[in-house]
Design a protein around this motif. Sequence first.
Motif, PDB file in Angstrom:
ATOM      1  N   GLY A   1       0.798  -1.212   0.000  1.00 30.96           N
ATOM      2  CA  GLY A   1       0.000   0.000   0.000  1.00 30.96           C
ATOM      3  C   GLY A   1       0.831   1.262   0.000  1.00 30.96           C
ATOM      4  O   GLY A   1       2.040   1.238   0.211  1.00 30.96           O
TER       5      GLY A   1
ATOM      6  N   TRP B   1       0.209   5.881  -1.012  1.00 30.92           N
ATOM      7  CA  TRP B   1      -0.404   6.863  -1.900  1.00 30.92           C
ATOM      8  C   TRP B   1       0.448   7.035  -3.156  1.00 30.92           C
ATOM      9  O   TRP B   1       1.612   6.614  -3.204  1.00 30.92           O
TER      10      TRP B   1
ATOM     11  N   GLU C   1      -5.339   6.642  -3.833  1.00 27.81           N
ATOM     12  CA  GLU C   1      -5.037   5.399  -3.139  1.00 27.81           C
ATOM     13  C   GLU C   1      -5.147   4.177  -4.059  1.00 27.81           C
ATOM     14  O   GLU C   1      -5.384   3.055  -3.596  1.00 27.81           O
TER      15      GLU C   1
ATOM     16  N   TRP D   1      -3.029   1.310  -3.059  1.00 27.55           N
ATOM     17  CA  TRP D   1      -3.261   0.753  -1.734  1.00 27.55           C
ATOM     18  C   TRP D   1      -4.111  -0.507  -1.908  1.00 27.55           C
ATOM     19  O   TRP D   1      -5.331  -0.470  -1.936  1.00 27.55           O
TER      20      TRP D   1
END
Length: 230
Positions: free
Chosen positions: A63, A65, A107, A110
């Motif tokens: 994960g 950003w 995201e 992620w």
Amino acid sequence: DYHELAERELDFIALDSFPCFAYNFEHQPETDPLKDRRWVWEMMESRSIKGTFAVFEQSSYAGGWIGRLQGPTPKPGQVRLWTFMGFAHGADYAGFYRWRSCSFGVEMYWHGMNHYSNKPNKGYYEIRDLLAEMPRLEPVTASDYQAEVAILRDYDNVFDGEYDVWHGPHDARSQEAWLLALPHSHTPADLVYLRGNTTLDELRLDRRLVYPHPPILPVYRAALPAPSVG
């Protein structure tokens, strides 16, 4: 002052646990194989406030950003390890982030327990097997955490260290050093905040106490009330 807030209003406290960020793509785990344990510090902070806490977001896969933070895919068994690490430190709840990978947005890297195709990945299966183990924890639920070392803190020095370029870095390095030494020696530790009404009884003197870098030391803190008699 979370302790004051907890006394007045707060029912429980929660945190997010993403130990995968300890090993970004520029960091080789071999140089510090226990770096992911630094999330224990946040757990110790939370436990010091209410005794128990919740993990609202427990990492389940890779994960980060699009602009910062790179958390690689956990190795087999690491999600299970991190989840039980939370329970062992006082967590009463763990929620896994996230269920489904997002195909666009900030995201989109992620990853969840399901791939972009909405098909389960290995994180899903590891968590499925982990949940099947939960009944085995029943005998130790609601147990008190037992520590051999207590690291003392206080809000005066915590707040001061956020802006003091001399004191602040010392505190951060000390924290990292303790978090490196304690897991390697398998020593359970607690975090205890000194407050205006703290007594020596509360510090439980059967533990070793460490009070690193306190540049602000009011008279009332230097002369803690003596233990009660009887």
